[in-house]
Write a protein that holds these residues in place. Structure first.
Motif, mmCIF file in Angstrom:
data_model
loop_
_atom_site.group_PDB
_atom_site.id
_atom_site.type_symbol
_atom_site.label_atom_id
_atom_site.label_comp_id
_atom_site.label_asym_id
_atom_site.label_seq_id
_atom_site.Cartn_x
_atom_site.Cartn_y
_atom_site.Cartn_z
ATOM 1 N N LYS A 20 0.828 -1.206 0.000
ATOM 2 C CA LYS A 20 0.000 0.000 0.000
ATOM 3 C C LYS A 20 0.865 1.260 0.000
ATOM 4 O O LYS A 20 0.572 2.230 -0.712
ATOM 5 C CB LYS A 20 -0.913 -0.018 1.226
ATOM 6 C CG LYS A 20 -1.893 1.129 1.277
ATOM 7 C CD LYS A 20 -2.800 1.007 2.481
ATOM 8 C CE LYS A 20 -3.783 2.168 2.548
ATOM 9 N NZ LYS A 20 -4.673 2.053 3.736
ATOM 10 N N ARG A 40 2.349 1.804 -3.453
ATOM 11 C CA ARG A 40 1.360 2.331 -4.390
ATOM 12 C C ARG A 40 1.096 3.818 -4.139
ATOM 13 O O ARG A 40 0.962 4.607 -5.080
ATOM 14 C CB ARG A 40 0.058 1.536 -4.268
ATOM 15 C CG ARG A 40 -0.985 1.926 -5.300
ATOM 16 C CD ARG A 40 -2.220 1.072 -5.226
ATOM 17 N NE ARG A 40 -2.954 1.270 -3.985
ATOM 18 C CZ ARG A 40 -3.015 0.381 -2.997
ATOM 19 N NH1 ARG A 40 -2.372 -0.780 -3.106
ATOM 20 N NH2 ARG A 40 -3.696 0.633 -1.903
ATOM 21 N N GLU A 87 4.014 5.885 -5.508
ATOM 22 C CA GLU A 87 3.959 5.985 -6.967
ATOM 23 C C GLU A 87 2.901 7.005 -7.408
ATOM 24 O O GLU A 87 3.142 7.805 -8.325
ATOM 25 C CB GLU A 87 3.668 4.617 -7.574
ATOM 26 C CG GLU A 87 4.824 3.628 -7.424
ATOM 27 C CD GLU A 87 4.468 2.261 -7.980
ATOM 28 O OE1 GLU A 87 3.274 2.101 -8.395
ATOM 29 O OE2 GLU A 87 5.338 1.366 -7.996
ATOM 30 N N ASN A 88 1.738 6.988 -6.752
ATOM 31 C CA ASN A 88 0.702 7.963 -7.094
ATOM 32 C C ASN A 88 1.150 9.388 -6.797
ATOM 33 O O ASN A 88 0.878 10.319 -7.558
ATOM 34 C CB ASN A 88 -0.580 7.648 -6.331
ATOM 35 C CG ASN A 88 -1.217 6.344 -6.778
ATOM 36 O OD1 ASN A 88 -0.965 5.872 -7.885
ATOM 37 N ND2 ASN A 88 -2.027 5.750 -5.925
#
Length: 435
Positions: free
Chosen positions: A28, A31, A34-35
């Motif tokens: 999590k 992710r 990266e966002n």
């Protein structure tokens, strides 16, 4: 890990569970990083951020609210404002080919009738949207209206605050009196009276007594087990009457770092009232304050509706910068919840339906004083009428008295119906709210 492959050793099982939980957290976090990196891009970063925020909307009790459609008072106001389809629209939907429809002239007449129907909303909006062809014909009427308006005396810009009678139930404790004293400081026109004991001082009698003495509203603080538990709000002279459950009472002196109140008229903020019932409750509280606040006092009263709980707060604000302000709470703070809303004033009836007579020497003296006041008022009105007949002019006092007498004070035994009443079976879901 399936149920059939459960590890029997508790220590080993907890260790594997912690390892799986840590792996999920790492995935999590990766992710999210990266966002974040993609959203920092100057070209497409802003668009990706808006898409992410539009999808990640949390589900709460407020945004998943379910309106109570059993009454128009608590129904969704958006459904009540939807206009009904006209006859021409129904015909067009049933037959899309206009050539095959006979009697096109009838449709035009229906459309003209629909256009002539009055629209909902303030009259000022309807007059502003009038046809330009009628403007020339109404110039003379506008000039006459302006002449009549100029003939009337100009308003002074100051209106006295509404007179509010604040009282309690029978034999209250000191804490209830302290709370009523704080309420008197909240309302600019508040007056606190101690309620006498004995028969003859029911809510119905007191409310009618206050209405005849030109009070605009009445607040009754009820207590149970030496603590305030309810407030009855009566709008005078003819109602309605609202009953609220009272909780979480905290006086201004009990608030840490509280500010001292000033006699200025505060500003009023009514927040999150959506239904017709909620707007009615908001107007009840708005009638307790002057329409024009005194901004020099920098006081603001907030009544915030959250899931049918009305949170009352009073603050003093100070502008720290052109875009920010600081708040200091004055008090008191309490929470209300509407239990019922009724038309008219409370009735005074005995078990057999008759009006009970007041007893006791003090109450008889009170009635004698009331009769003397009525006789003096009638004599004064007669003298003013004689002066008007001689001079041929109508005084402002008599005009105001005529307008006040137009609002009829209901008799003691008149008991009107409930507009809305809360029942436990109405709350079928935690997402059902009424205000």
């Amino acid at each position: 890990m399936g149920r059939d492959k459960k590890i029997q050793n508790a220590l080993k099982r907890s260790e594997i569970h912690r390892k799986q939980k840590r792996e999920k957290a790492q995935v999590k976090l990766k992710r999210r990083m990266e966002n974040k990196k993609e959203e920092l891009d100057k070209v497409s970063g802003k668009q990706k951020r808006e898409e992410r925020l539009s999808k990640n909307v949390p589900r709460t009790l407020d945004n998943t609210r379910v309106f109570d459609s059993s009454s128009y008072l608590t129904a969704d106001p958006r459904t009540l404002l939807q206009p009904k389809p006209s006859k021409s629209e129904v015909v067009k939907e049933s037959d899309p080919d206009p050539d095959s429809v006979d009697g096109s002239g009838d449709e035009d007449e229906d459309e003209d009738e629909d256009e002539e129907m009055p629209e909902a909303g303030p009259s000022s909006l309807r007059t502003a949207a009038a046809d330009p062809e009628d403007e020339g014909g109404n110039e003379e009427e506008e000039e006459e209206g302006e002449a009549s308006a100029s003939a009337q005396p100009a308003p002074t810009g100051f209106s006295p605050p509404p007179r509010i009678l604040i009282t309690t139930s029978a034999s209250p404790c000191k804490e209830t009196y302290a709370f009523c004293d704080d309420l008197k400081n909240v309302f600019p026109g508040g007056e606190l009276f101690k309620r006498p004991k004995g028969r003859g001082f029911e809510l119905g009698r007191i409310s009618r007594w206050a209405a005849k003495r030109k009070y605009n509203a009445m607040l009754v603080v009820n207590e149970d087990h030496k603590s305030a538990n309810a407030i009855t709000l009566i709008v005078l002279p003819a109602g309605p009457t609202a009953y609220f459950k009272l909780t979480s009472v905290q006086l201004g002196s009990q608030i840490f770092g509280h500010a001292k109140p000033s006699p200025h008229s505060p500003e009023l903020i009514l927040n999150n009232f959506t239904t017709i019932l909620g707007n009615s409750v908001g107007r009840l509280f708005a009638s307790l304050f002057p329409p024009q606040p005194q901004f020099r006092g920098r006081q603001v009263v907030t009544l915030h509706n959250q899931r049918d709980f009305l949170f009352f707060r009073r603050h003093r604000y100070m502008f720290a910068s052109p875009t920010s302000a600081k708040l200091q709470e004055i008090g008191p703070r309490f929470t209300l919840k509407l239990r019922w809303l009724r038309k008219g004033l409370p009735s005074v009836t005995a078990a057999d339906g008759s009006i009970p007579r007041p007893g006791g020497k003090e109450e008889m003296d009170h009635d004698d004083d009331f009769e003397d006041d009525v006789e003096q008022g009638e004599a004064q009105a007669e003298n003013e009428a004689m002066e008007e007949m001689v001079s041929g002019k109508t005084s402002t006092k008599s005009a105001s008295r005529q307008t006040s007498d137009a609002a009829r004070i209901p008799p003691l035994d008149e008991e009107q119906e409930y507009e809305w009443k809360w029942k436990p079976k109405m709350e079928v879901s935690r997402r059902t709210f009424f205000l």
